[in-house]
Design a protein around this motif. Structure first.
Motif, mmCIF file in Angstrom:
data_model
loop_
_atom_site.group_PDB
_atom_site.id
_atom_site.type_symbol
_atom_site.label_atom_id
_atom_site.label_comp_id
_atom_site.label_asym_id
_atom_site.label_seq_id
_atom_site.Cartn_x
_atom_site.Cartn_y
_atom_site.Cartn_z
ATOM 1 N N TYR A 175 0.850 -1.197 0.000
ATOM 2 C CA TYR A 175 0.000 0.000 0.000
ATOM 3 C C TYR A 175 0.884 1.244 0.000
ATOM 4 C CZ TYR A 175 -3.242 3.628 1.374
ATOM 5 O OH TYR A 175 -3.977 4.784 1.407
ATOM 6 N N SER A 176 0.587 2.164 -0.923
ATOM 7 C CA SER A 176 1.454 3.324 -1.116
ATOM 8 C C SER A 176 0.648 4.604 -1.291
ATOM 9 C CB SER A 176 2.340 3.136 -2.364
ATOM 10 O OG SER A 176 3.054 1.922 -2.312
ATOM 11 N N VAL A 177 1.261 5.691 -0.872
ATOM 12 C CA VAL A 177 0.765 7.034 -1.166
ATOM 13 C C VAL A 177 1.895 7.746 -1.898
ATOM 14 C CG1 VAL A 177 -0.078 9.210 -0.222
ATOM 15 C CG2 VAL A 177 -0.658 7.054 0.922
ATOM 16 N N VAL A 178 1.651 8.148 -3.147
ATOM 17 C CA VAL A 178 2.718 8.736 -3.952
ATOM 18 C C VAL A 178 2.262 10.038 -4.592
ATOM 19 C CG1 VAL A 178 3.631 6.435 -4.494
ATOM 20 C CG2 VAL A 178 2.078 7.533 -6.103
ATOM 21 N N LYS A 179 3.231 10.909 -4.825
ATOM 22 C CA LYS A 179 2.989 12.093 -5.632
ATOM 23 C C LYS A 179 3.366 11.751 -7.059
ATOM 24 C CE LYS A 179 3.474 15.554 -1.987
ATOM 25 N NZ LYS A 179 4.196 16.769 -1.519
ATOM 26 N N PHE A 180 2.477 12.072 -8.001
ATOM 27 C CA PHE A 180 2.599 11.586 -9.369
ATOM 28 C C PHE A 180 2.471 12.745 -10.349
ATOM 29 C CE2 PHE A 180 0.857 9.659 -13.251
ATOM 30 C CZ PHE A 180 1.679 8.560 -13.405
ATOM 31 N N ALA A 181 3.248 12.676 -11.428
ATOM 32 C CA ALA A 181 3.164 13.679 -12.487
ATOM 33 C C ALA A 181 2.948 12.976 -13.819
ATOM 34 C CB ALA A 181 4.443 14.512 -12.538
ATOM 35 N N SER A 182 1.947 13.448 -14.582
ATOM 36 C CA SER A 182 1.698 12.857 -15.892
ATOM 37 C C SER A 182 2.851 13.177 -16.835
ATOM 38 C CB SER A 182 0.381 13.372 -16.471
ATOM 39 O OG SER A 182 0.434 14.778 -16.614
ATOM 40 N N LEU A 183 2.999 12.374 -17.894
ATOM 41 C CA LEU A 183 4.137 12.527 -18.810
ATOM 42 C C LEU A 183 4.184 13.902 -19.459
ATOM 43 C CD1 LEU A 183 4.437 9.109 -20.702
ATOM 44 C CD2 LEU A 183 5.997 10.083 -19.012
ATOM 45 N N ASP A 184 2.999 14.450 -19.792
ATOM 46 C CA ASP A 184 2.992 15.754 -20.459
ATOM 47 C C ASP A 184 3.079 16.921 -19.470
ATOM 48 O OD1 ASP A 184 0.524 15.741 -19.267
ATOM 49 O OD2 ASP A 184 -0.621 15.703 -21.137
ATOM 50 N N GLY A 185 3.150 16.587 -18.166
ATOM 51 C CA GLY A 185 3.297 17.633 -17.160
ATOM 52 C C GLY A 185 2.034 18.401 -16.858
ATOM 53 N N SER A 186 0.899 17.982 -17.459
ATOM 54 C CA SER A 186 -0.337 18.744 -17.262
ATOM 55 C C SER A 186 -1.006 18.440 -15.929
ATOM 56 C CB SER A 186 -1.316 18.450 -18.400
ATOM 57 O OG SER A 186 -1.684 17.069 -18.391
ATOM 58 N N GLN A 187 -0.666 17.292 -15.336
ATOM 59 C CA GLN A 187 -1.307 16.895 -14.090
ATOM 60 C C GLN A 187 -0.281 16.495 -13.040
ATOM 61 O OE1 GLN A 187 -3.821 13.807 -16.013
ATOM 62 N NE2 GLN A 187 -5.514 14.774 -14.918
ATOM 63 N N LYS A 188 -0.470 16.996 -11.829
ATOM 64 C CA LYS A 188 0.310 16.558 -10.671
ATOM 65 C C LYS A 188 -0.694 16.291 -9.554
ATOM 66 C CE LYS A 188 4.709 18.816 -11.679
ATOM 67 N NZ LYS A 188 5.792 19.697 -11.167
ATOM 68 N N PHE A 189 -0.613 15.101 -8.999
ATOM 69 C CA PHE A 189 -1.634 14.725 -8.021
ATOM 70 C C PHE A 189 -1.109 13.619 -7.109
ATOM 71 C CE2 PHE A 189 -2.279 12.508 -12.045
ATOM 72 C CZ PHE A 189 -2.240 11.171 -11.654
ATOM 73 N N THR A 206 -12.582 11.823 -4.211
ATOM 74 C CA THR A 206 -12.422 13.052 -3.439
ATOM 75 C C THR A 206 -12.306 12.710 -1.964
ATOM 76 O OG1 THR A 206 -13.718 14.304 -5.046
ATOM 77 C CG2 THR A 206 -13.407 15.297 -2.867
ATOM 78 N N HIS A 207 -11.205 13.104 -1.359
ATOM 79 C CA HIS A 207 -10.962 12.869 0.059
ATOM 80 C C HIS A 207 -11.406 14.094 0.840
ATOM 81 C CE1 HIS A 207 -8.814 12.119 3.804
ATOM 82 N NE2 HIS A 207 -8.661 10.872 3.405
ATOM 83 N N GLN A 208 -12.110 13.860 1.971
ATOM 84 C CA GLN A 208 -12.640 14.981 2.745
ATOM 85 C C GLN A 208 -11.553 15.961 3.160
ATOM 86 O OE1 GLN A 208 -14.957 13.466 6.034
ATOM 87 N NE2 GLN A 208 -16.845 13.979 4.963
ATOM 88 N N LYS A 209 -10.392 15.437 3.531
ATOM 89 C CA LYS A 209 -9.328 16.293 4.045
ATOM 90 C C LYS A 209 -8.314 16.656 2.974
ATOM 91 C CE LYS A 209 -5.815 16.518 7.715
ATOM 92 N NZ LYS A 209 -5.221 15.797 8.880
ATOM 93 N N PHE A 210 -7.966 15.691 2.127
ATOM 94 C CA PHE A 210 -6.862 15.884 1.191
ATOM 95 C C PHE A 210 -7.296 16.196 -0.241
ATOM 96 C CE2 PHE A 210 -5.324 12.925 4.516
ATOM 97 C CZ PHE A 210 -4.381 13.764 5.097
ATOM 98 N N GLY A 211 -8.594 16.258 -0.475
ATOM 99 C CA GLY A 211 -9.069 16.655 -1.797
ATOM 100 C C GLY A 211 -9.007 15.541 -2.822
ATOM 101 N N ASN A 212 -8.802 15.913 -4.095
ATOM 102 C CA ASN A 212 -8.795 14.937 -5.182
ATOM 103 C C ASN A 212 -7.602 13.986 -5.073
ATOM 104 O OD1 ASN A 212 -11.096 15.966 -6.285
ATOM 105 N ND2 ASN A 212 -10.055 17.259 -7.784
ATOM 106 N N GLN A 213 -7.886 12.705 -5.258
ATOM 107 C CA GLN A 213 -6.845 11.673 -5.268
ATOM 108 C C GLN A 213 -7.156 10.686 -6.387
ATOM 109 O OE1 GLN A 213 -6.877 9.840 -1.387
ATOM 110 N NE2 GLN A 213 -5.537 11.379 -0.504
ATOM 111 N N PHE A 214 -6.121 10.001 -6.831
ATOM 112 C CA PHE A 214 -6.302 8.967 -7.837
ATOM 113 C C PHE A 214 -6.178 7.618 -7.140
ATOM 114 C CE2 PHE A 214 -5.131 6.307 -11.505
ATOM 115 C CZ PHE A 214 -6.125 6.699 -12.400
#
Length: 737
Positions: free
Chosen positions: A42-56, A79-87
Motif C-alpha cells: 500500500y502506497s501514497v505517492v505524488k505523481f506527475a503525468s508525462l505531459d506535465g499537465s497533471q500533478k496529483f 475526493t478525500h474529505q481532508k486531502f481533496g482529489n486523489q487517484f
C-alpha cells in the motif's frame, strides 16, 4: 394509526449509492513516495503525468515502485474529505527508471550498501545504460571509484534478489493479476510463485485465503492453459464439491456433481466423468460411497460422529443417576433456584436419568435454559464433573450469563492449537468431565461435531440443546436435525411458551411464524414488534435507513451503530447486504475512507470477523468496531466487547462491514434491535426458518420493513433446503449393529 416510532412521511431519504467514476489510464512518473508499506505494497505517492499537465496524489497497492519510476496507472478519481482529489489505483504497470535522478533514487532504495554518493557515481559513469549494465555486465561496476570485488559481489547479490521480486511481480501483473492478489501470491510462495502458477495455478484457490477457483481459473486462462486440460477439469470438480460443502452439503450425488461441474467448466459431460474417475483412483481429493461423492475429510467426520455417539450410548452408564419427577432432590433444586418446572420440563430430567445422550429442543421462551440449570445442578449435586459449551463465543457468553457457570466455546473446550491446527483434546486425551451440555446445536457442523465426540469418553453423559427449527449450520451437515430424525438419541421437545412479557410481541410472533401462521403486524405505542408496509424496494430502503438512523434511536434511546442490527435474506439487490452496508455506512458513519489492504473502512465502522482466528481469539460472526487506522504501520484496531484486536492490512480480508448481515451470519447472536427487510425481491430466499431465525435474534425490538405478500410467502414456505448428508443413515445403521 400513527406509527409509534415515527410518522413514515417524516423519514429522511437514504442517500443513493455513490456513483463511481469510470476507470481511466494515466502515464507518468512517480515524483515522490510519501508512504509505502513493505508488507502489502500500500502506497501514497505524488505523481506527475508525462505531459506535465497533471500533478496529483495517487493511493493504492503499488509494490516495488520507486521515486522517478515511469508507471502507467489505471484507476478512478476520488475526493478525500481532508486531502481533496486523489487517484485511487486499481492496477499499474511499471518500467525501470532511465533518468539519472531516477536511477540514483532507485539504486539507493533497493540495493543494500549503496548510498546516495555511490549511486551518483554509478549513474554519472553509465547514465541511462546503468540498469542494462548491472543486468548484463555487472563487472563494469569495478570501474566506479569505491567499488571493489567484495562490494561488487554484494551489489550483484542485492540486485538479483530485488530483481527476482520485481520480475515475479511484473510477471503476475502482466497476466492481469491485480497488485493486491499478486502480493498475496508472492507472500505465500516467494521465489516459487511463477513455478507454482505455471504448474498448477489452481493451488491458489485451496492454499490462499481470499482467492477462489474463479480467480485461479482466470489466471490459468491468462497463462494459456487449455480449457479442457485435465488439471483444470480435476480442479473444477474438486471446486464444485467444495462449493457444495460451503453450501452445507456433505456429499453430492455423482450425477449432480458432474452436471454442475461440466456446466461451470463449460466442458462435455463425458470429459468431466473421465476427470472424476481419475480423481477417484487416487482417493486424495475426492472419495466415493456408491454414487455419493465426498470430500475425504467430510466422509471421515460423518463416520466418526456416528461411531462415537454409538459407543457413548452403548457404553455402561457408570455412576448411578436415576431420578423421577417425584424425587426430593428435584424439589430441593427447584427451591434453591427459585424455579418451578412444568411436567414437560420434568420429563427431560427423567429421560436424562436413564440415557447417556439426550437432545433437548424447543423455540424461544419454552424453558430450555431453565431445564439446563436444574439438570446441571442435579448432576453436580450427584458429584458429576459438569462442563458447558457452545459453538461461538457469543453463544458461550449467553450460556454463562443464563446459568451462572462458565461456558466455553467448543474450540476452547477442546484446547485448539492454531499453530499446529489441531485439538489437544481427542480420544487419546479426552475431556475430564462426566456430563457435558452443548447449547446452540443447530450451529454445529459435522466437522466440529466430529472433534467434539472424539474428545468424549465412552462413559460420559451429554445433553445436546438447540432449536431444530432455526437455520442449519453455516458449515457442512445438518447435525441436530439428523440426530433427531435418526431416532437413535432420545429427544424432548419443549413447545409451551413461558418467557413472555405481557406486552411483548417478539416471542409470540416468532412462534406464530414457526407454526406457519402470519405474525401480528399491528403497531402499538408500547410495543416491541413493528411492521412498515413498503411494497416498493426503493421506498423500503428509504424507510429502513430512516428507522435505523432516527426513529428507533429517538424512540428507545439507542445507539444506531452499536444497538441496531440489520439482517437481510440476501447479499445482492437494493435490499441486499452489500447495498445496505454501503448506504447505512454513508448515513450512520460519514467520514474518511481508509484503504486497508484490499478493504476500505472508516473509523467507527461496525465490522464482522468472517474467519475463525484462534491466535487472536476472534471467531466467525464476532462483531466489533474500527477504532484506529495506522497507514504507516499498515494496521488497524478493532474493538470487540471484551478486548481490542490489532490487524495488519494483510489480515483485513477477514473483516466485512456489518451494519447489515445475512441471517446465517446472525445465528447464535442476540442483538438489542433487529431490523429486517422482507421483499418479494428475495423470493428465492423467503423461507419460514429464515424469518423465524431473524426474529429470534432480537432481545428488545423487531422492525420488519417490506410487503405483506413477502412475509406471507416466507411463512407458508416450510420447505427445508435439502442438504445432502448421510449422518441420519449412519446413526441408524450403527445403532442397529
Amino acid at each position: 394509526m400513527k406509527n409509534p416510532i415515527g410518522n413514515e412521511q417524516e423519514g429522511v431519504a437514504a442517500p443513493a449509492a455513490p456513483a463511481y467514476e469510470p476507470l481511466v489510464v494515466i502515464e507518468g512518473v512517480i515524483d515522490h513516495i510519501v508512504f509505502q508499506n513493505p508488507d502489502n505494497g500500500y502506497s501514497v505517492v505524488k505523481f506527475a503525468s508525462l505531459d506535465g499537465s497533471q500533478k496529483f496524489v495517487a493511493v493504492g497497492t503499488l509494490p516495488g515502485v520507486t521515486d522517478s519510476m515511469a508507471v502507467r496507472l489505471t484507476g478512478r478519481w476520488t475526493t478525500h474529505q481532508k486531502f481533496g482529489n486523489q487517484f485511487s489505483v486499481t492496477s499499474f504497470e511499471a518500467d525501470l527508471p532511465r533518468s539519472k535522478v531516477g536511477i540514483i533514487k532507485y539504486l539507493t532504495s533497493f540495493i543494500s550498501g549503496v548510498g546516495p554518493v555511490m549511486a551518483k557515481r554509478i549513474a554519472d559513469k553509465f547514465g541511462e545504460d546503468t540498469v542494462e549494465i548491472i543486468d548484463n555486465d555487472p563487472k563494469k561496476l569495478l570501474e566506479v571509484e569505491g567499488i571493489g570485488r567484495s562490494k561488487l559481489k554484494s551489489i550483484v547479490k542485492s540486485w538479483e534478489e530485488h530483481n527476482r521480486i520485481r520480475s515475479i511481480m511484473m510477471f503476475l501483473q502482466s497476466h492481469n493479476i491485480g497488485p493486491g492478489v499478486a502480493m498475496k501470491i508472492f507472500n505465500t510462495y516467494g521465489d516459487r510463485s511463477i513455478d507454482v502458477l505455471r504448474k498448477n495455478p489452481y493451488l491458489l484457490a485451496s492454499q490462499i485465503f481470499g482467492i477462489g477457483f474463479k480467480t485461479a481459473d482466470r489466471i490459468a486462462m491468462n497463462l494459456g492453459m487449455d480449457k479442457e486440460s485435465p488439471v483444470r477439469l480435476r480442479a473444477g470438480i474438486a471446486y464444485t464439491l467444495q462449493k457444495a460443502a460451503d453450501e452445507g452439503h456433505v456429499y453430492l450425488p455423482a450425477d449432480e456433481l458432474l452436471k454442475d461441474a461440466s456446466e461451470m467448466l463449460e466442458c462435455e459431460l463425458a470429459k468431466a466423468e473421465k476427470a472424476l474417475a481419475k480423481l477417484l483412483e487416487k482417493e486424495e481429493e475426492v472419495v466415493s460411497e456408491g454414487d455419493r461423492i465426498y470430500l475425504p475429510h467430510l466422509r471421515r467426520a460423518e463416520i466418526t460422529v456416528a461411531e462415537r455417539l454409538s459407543a457413548i450410548i452403548n457404553a455402561p452408564a457408570g455412576r448411578l443417576f436415576k431420578l423421577s419427577r417425584s424425587d426430593i432432590e428435584i424439589d430441593q433444586a427447584q427451591r434453591a433456584l427459585g424455579i418451578k418446572l412444568s411436567k414437560q420440563q420434568l420429563s427431560v430430567i427423567e429421560v436424562m436419568s436413564g440415557k447417556k445422550a439426550v437432545i433437548l429442543t424447543g423455540g424461544p421462551g419454552t424453558g430450555k435454559t431453565v431445564s439446563i440449570r436444574i439438570i446441571m445442578r442435579l448432576f453436580e449435586n450427584s458429584g458429576y464433573v459438569t462442563m458447558l459449551a457452545a459453538p461461538t463465543g457469543r453463544a458461550a457468553k449467553r450460556m454463562t450469563e443464563a446459568t451462572g457457570k462458565q461456558a466455553k466455546t467448543i474450540h476452547r473446550l477442546l484446547e485448539y492449537n492454531p499453530v499446529g491446527n489441531h485439538f489437544f483434546r481427542d480420544e487419546n486425551n479426552p475431556l475430564e468431565c462426566d456430563f457435558l451440555i452443548v447449547d446452540e446445536m443447530s450451529m454445529v457442523d459435522i466437522i466440529l461435531m466430529a472433534h467434539l465426540v472424539r474428545a468424549l469418553s465412552d462413559n460420559a453423559r451429554v445433553l445436546f440443546v438447540g432449536d431444530a427449527d432455526q437455520l442449519p449450520s453455516v458449515g457442512p451437515g445438518n447435525v441436530l436435525r439428523d440426530m433427531i430424525e435418526s431416532n437413535v438419541l432420545p429427544s424432548v421437545r419443549l413447545d409451551t411458551i413461558y418467557r413472555q412479557d405481557s406486552d411483548s410481541g417478539i416471542i409470540p410472533n416468532a412462534h406464530l411464524v414457526n407454526k406457519g401462521e402470519m405474525p401480528s403486524l399491528k403497531n402499538y405505542q408500547d410495543g416491541d414488534f413493528f411492521f412498515f408496509k413498503k411494497d416498493d424496494p426503493e421506498e423500503a430502503l428509504e424507510t429502513l435507513v430512516s428507522i435505523c438512523a432516527e426513529r428507533l434511536p429517538n424512540r428507545f434511546g439507542l445507539d444506531p451503530i452499536k444497538d441496531i442490527q440489520v439482517i437481510s435474506p440476501m447479499h445482492r439487490g437494493v435490499l441486499g447486504v452489500s447495498n445496505l452496508n454501503e448506504v447505512l455506512q454513508c448515513r450512520l458513519n460519514p467520514g474518511r475512507d481508509f484503504t486497508c489492504g484490499s478493504q476500505q473502512f472508516r473509523i467507527g465502522d461496525r465490522v464482522m470477523q468472517i474467519k475463525n482466528n484462534y491466535e487472536k481469539e476472534v471467531f466467525n460472526g464476532d462483531v466489533g468496531f474500527v477504532r484506529t487506522v495506522d497507514l504507516r504501520e499498515g494496521s488497524l484496531t478493532i474493538e470487540y466487547p471484551e478486548m481490542s484486536v490489532s490487524y495488519t492490512f494483510k489480515e483485513t480480508d477477514q473483516l466485512i462491514l456489518a451494519y447489515a448481515i445475512t441471517v446465517h451470519k446472525s445465528q447464535g447472536s442476540e442483538y438489542p434491535v433487529v431490523v429486517m427487510p422482507v421483499s418479494t425481491l428475495h423470493y428465492t430466499m423467503l423461507q419460514r426458518n429464515l424469518i423465524y431465525t431473524a426474529i429470534t435474534r432480537a432481545g428488545k425490538v423487531v422492525a420488519l420493513v417490506g410487503s405483506i405478500k413477502a412475509i406471507a410467502i416466507a411463512v407458508k414456505n416450510n420447505k427445508i433446503e435439502e442438504r445432502h448428508t448421510s449422518l441420519k443413515e449412519r446413526l441408524a445403521s450403527t445403532a442397529g449393529n
